[in-house]
Design a protein around this motif. Sequence first.
Motif, mmCIF file in Angstrom:
data_model
loop_
_atom_site.group_PDB
_atom_site.id
_atom_site.type_symbol
_atom_site.label_atom_id
_atom_site.label_comp_id
_atom_site.label_asym_id
_atom_site.label_seq_id
_atom_site.Cartn_x
_atom_site.Cartn_y
_atom_site.Cartn_z
ATOM 1 N N ALA A 1 2.458 -34.686 -24.108
ATOM 2 C CA ALA A 1 1.590 -35.440 -24.004
ATOM 3 C C ALA A 1 2.024 -36.794 -22.828
ATOM 4 O O ALA A 1 1.159 -36.875 -21.883
ATOM 5 C CB ALA A 1 1.096 -36.437 -25.343
ATOM 6 N N ALA B 1 -3.041 -26.538 -25.520
ATOM 7 C CA ALA B 1 -1.505 -26.648 -25.415
ATOM 8 C C ALA B 1 -0.923 -27.154 -26.721
ATOM 9 O O ALA B 1 0.182 -26.632 -27.133
ATOM 10 C CB ALA B 1 -1.199 -28.082 -24.266
ATOM 11 N N SER C 1 4.063 -27.334 -20.994
ATOM 12 C CA SER C 1 2.686 -26.904 -22.166
ATOM 13 C C SER C 1 1.668 -26.582 -21.354
ATOM 14 O O SER C 1 0.715 -26.105 -21.903
ATOM 15 C CB SER C 1 2.952 -28.243 -22.914
ATOM 16 O OG SER C 1 2.166 -29.157 -22.214
ATOM 17 N N LEU C 2 1.347 -27.077 -20.233
ATOM 18 C CA LEU C 2 0.385 -26.440 -19.198
ATOM 19 C C LEU C 2 0.093 -24.985 -19.049
ATOM 20 O O LEU C 2 -0.804 -24.495 -19.142
ATOM 21 C CB LEU C 2 0.188 -27.186 -17.971
ATOM 22 C CG LEU C 2 -0.406 -28.817 -18.095
ATOM 23 C CD1 LEU C 2 0.065 -29.455 -16.900
ATOM 24 C CD2 LEU C 2 -2.034 -28.839 -18.255
ATOM 25 N N LEU D 1 -3.405 -36.871 -23.779
ATOM 26 C CA LEU D 1 -2.858 -36.311 -25.140
ATOM 27 C C LEU D 1 -2.719 -34.785 -25.221
ATOM 28 O O LEU D 1 -2.382 -33.977 -26.122
ATOM 29 C CB LEU D 1 -3.936 -36.800 -26.233
ATOM 30 C CG LEU D 1 -3.814 -38.296 -26.672
ATOM 31 C CD1 LEU D 1 -4.922 -38.667 -27.656
ATOM 32 C CD2 LEU D 1 -2.438 -38.633 -27.063
ATOM 33 N N SER D 2 -2.879 -34.277 -24.021
ATOM 34 C CA SER D 2 -2.785 -32.646 -23.822
ATOM 35 C C SER D 2 -3.801 -31.835 -24.724
ATOM 36 O O SER D 2 -3.522 -30.918 -25.289
ATOM 37 C CB SER D 2 -1.580 -32.029 -24.027
ATOM 38 O OG SER D 2 -0.451 -32.799 -23.539
ATOM 39 N N ILE E 1 -4.967 -27.348 -13.904
ATOM 40 C CA ILE E 1 -4.343 -28.680 -13.980
ATOM 41 C C ILE E 1 -2.965 -28.593 -13.355
ATOM 42 O O ILE E 1 -2.558 -29.226 -12.427
ATOM 43 C CB ILE E 1 -4.426 -29.244 -15.403
ATOM 44 C CG1 ILE E 1 -5.730 -29.357 -15.896
ATOM 45 C CG2 ILE E 1 -3.513 -30.528 -15.580
ATOM 46 C CD1 ILE E 1 -5.824 -29.962 -17.338
ATOM 47 N N TYR F 1 -1.096 -30.939 -10.691
ATOM 48 C CA TYR F 1 0.056 -31.711 -11.359
ATOM 49 C C TYR F 1 1.389 -31.576 -10.786
ATOM 50 O O TYR F 1 1.946 -32.466 -10.585
ATOM 51 C CB TYR F 1 -0.012 -31.135 -12.825
ATOM 52 C CG TYR F 1 0.543 -32.160 -13.896
ATOM 53 C CD1 TYR F 1 -0.094 -33.109 -14.559
ATOM 54 C CD2 TYR F 1 2.107 -32.027 -14.146
ATOM 55 C CE1 TYR F 1 0.325 -34.050 -15.574
ATOM 56 C CE2 TYR F 1 2.412 -32.934 -15.361
ATOM 57 C CZ TYR F 1 1.603 -33.756 -15.788
ATOM 58 O OH TYR F 1 2.179 -34.744 -16.781
ATOM 59 N N GLY G 1 3.363 -37.995 -19.681
ATOM 60 C CA GLY G 1 3.658 -37.372 -18.562
ATOM 61 C C GLY G 1 2.948 -38.492 -17.312
ATOM 62 O O GLY G 1 3.194 -39.193 -17.417
ATOM 63 N N LEU G 2 2.665 -37.260 -16.345
ATOM 64 C CA LEU G 2 2.073 -38.375 -15.108
ATOM 65 C C LEU G 2 0.743 -38.737 -15.458
ATOM 66 O O LEU G 2 0.389 -39.723 -15.091
ATOM 67 C CB LEU G 2 1.756 -37.227 -13.886
ATOM 68 C CG LEU G 2 2.999 -36.683 -13.393
ATOM 69 C CD1 LEU G 2 2.594 -35.622 -12.367
ATOM 70 C CD2 LEU G 2 3.792 -37.639 -12.623
ATOM 71 N N ASN H 1 0.129 -40.537 -18.188
ATOM 72 C CA ASN H 1 0.577 -41.849 -18.696
ATOM 73 C C ASN H 1 0.921 -42.889 -17.380
ATOM 74 O O ASN H 1 0.424 -44.062 -17.548
ATOM 75 C CB ASN H 1 1.618 -42.102 -19.648
ATOM 76 C CG ASN H 1 1.368 -41.014 -20.570
ATOM 77 O OD1 ASN H 1 1.039 -39.835 -20.510
ATOM 78 N ND2 ASN H 1 0.907 -41.479 -21.812
ATOM 79 N N SER I 1 5.519 -31.792 -19.796
ATOM 80 C CA SER I 1 4.161 -31.628 -19.759
ATOM 81 C C SER I 1 3.741 -30.264 -18.921
ATOM 82 O O SER I 1 2.824 -29.572 -19.395
ATOM 83 C CB SER I 1 3.254 -32.883 -19.150
ATOM 84 O OG SER I 1 3.616 -33.973 -19.711
HETATM 85 N N1 PFF Z 1 -0.774 -35.051 -21.088
HETATM 86 C C1 PFF Z 1 -0.255 -34.478 -19.974
HETATM 87 C C2 PFF Z 1 0.144 -35.899 -19.141
HETATM 88 O O1 PFF Z 1 -0.534 -37.272 -19.766
HETATM 89 O O2 PFF Z 1 0.847 -36.047 -18.130
HETATM 90 C C3 PFF Z 1 -0.907 -33.929 -19.019
HETATM 91 C C4 PFF Z 1 -1.369 -32.644 -19.784
HETATM 92 C C5 PFF Z 1 -0.462 -31.712 -20.492
HETATM 93 C C6 PFF Z 1 -2.731 -32.370 -20.069
HETATM 94 C C7 PFF Z 1 -0.855 -30.723 -21.179
HETATM 95 C C8 PFF Z 1 -2.933 -31.176 -20.641
HETATM 96 C C9 PFF Z 1 -1.903 -30.408 -21.288
HETATM 97 F F1 PFF Z 1 -2.558 -29.143 -22.171
#
Ligand code: PFF
Length: 453
Positions: A26, A241, A330-331, A235-236, A108, A112, A28-29, A31, A327
């Motif tokens: 959650a 994820a 998990s993507l 929040l992913s 993404i 990213y 990562g970039l 935020n 992050s």
């Molecule tokens: N939540 C990550 C961030 O805020 O940087 C980005 C992200 C990771 C989005 C994983 C979606 C995901 F499934």
Amino acid sequence: MDMDKKTVHGEWSSRFAFILAATGSAVGLGNIWKFPYITGENGGGAFVLVYLISVLVIGIPLMMAESMLGRRARQSPIGAMRLLTKEANADESWHYLGWMGVLAGMLILSYYSVIAGWSMAYVFKAFFGSFSGAEARDIKELFDNFTGSPLTLIFWHTLFMSITMWLVAQGIQNGLEKAVRVLMPGLFVLLMLLVGYAMTTGAYEQGLSFLFKPDFSKITGDAILIAMGHAFFTLSLGMGAIMVYGAYLPKNVSIARTSLLVVAADTVVALLAGIAIFPIVFANHLEPSSGPGLIFQTLPIAFGNMTGGWFAGVLFFVMLVFAALTSAISLIEPAVAWLIESRTMDRKVACIWTGLSVWVLGLGSVFSFNIWSNVKVFDKTFFQLLDYLTANLMLPIGGFCIAIFAGWVMVQKDAEAELALANPLYYQIWLILVRYVAHAGIFLVFLHVVGVL
Ligand code: PFF
């Protein structure tokens, strides 16, 4: 149906390990890089309020729903949706939802990784003293020269993708838990330090009121969609994820409590980043709406001019890279997990294929900042288009469909048992949120797409 499904991918060592991994995904970039710049582009306070409400009424219940579906099925999102659909005797087409998640994650990650590459490059810029004593103008020039060079950006994008895929190839657990354990407290301390600097800029109050005083005249239909989309992104949620991480979650762990913790940590980090950045923006007469370069044009000013700034700068960008890595993993994990399950492919081979495809796609985003910066479709560059498509459409649509599945389609007895909430009332509240808020949300996205909102 058999309740004790085994996962072929391994399991988290404890509840704490899952919290760390989900928080790693959650935070990562989204935020630190994205939240401030989209807040700046969308007028501040009112936008932040819509984002916070979305986190509360959509984010928390959906985080619970995704973890719950994942833990019940113990598979990649595609496999999970197939299995749960069968369990519920529902229409087969639900598994396309898993597909959309896998695709969204890869799309993404393609951009990213480019931005994470910028963060890596900034570790070195900080290390070699490029920020020291610099003024806003110098920092902007540095940024423009940097993003203007496609080869440089390709180099950093390649490096970041290679590290990500190498880490994913090692499988879950190895390294990930340890990285997040150090990263979260470290990031928190550095952000507090930056907030301390922001207080000395003379524009602290202006920054705070920009962030927290809602001016509803600034909120448009598009801004609402972006704020809501960002709740999913940060929040992913909405692409599986968290579902795939939930698949590795041991049986006896409370899903509600872990979800609350992850959402709280994520929100605090984003708000701290905003509180640190906007005073610097105003004190240096920068534009809050200057776009994706915002943190790269503001924070170096702080590092260049505060005591201990060299050290803080290097450390900050190192942490940002780590936050991006946890992050990024998990993507891509849903795609990799699916390839392993369905093609019985080796994890390493699956990593090479997915990594290569994402890398190629990322070139489009690299060029959006230089040679293709004038190539626009619907008035958007390739990067902006991908971001809009994924964060504002695919994630919300995916998330709301997941909510509908968890709230209406799944056998409710199973959902209740899997969530195992302490009080039946909590279950009722959760059910109402996933059932009705999701419908309202889909309706909103739909109205926006057809141009009514
Ligand atoms: N939540 C990550 C961030 O805020 O940087 C980005 C992200 C990771 C989005 C994983 C979606 C995901 F499934």
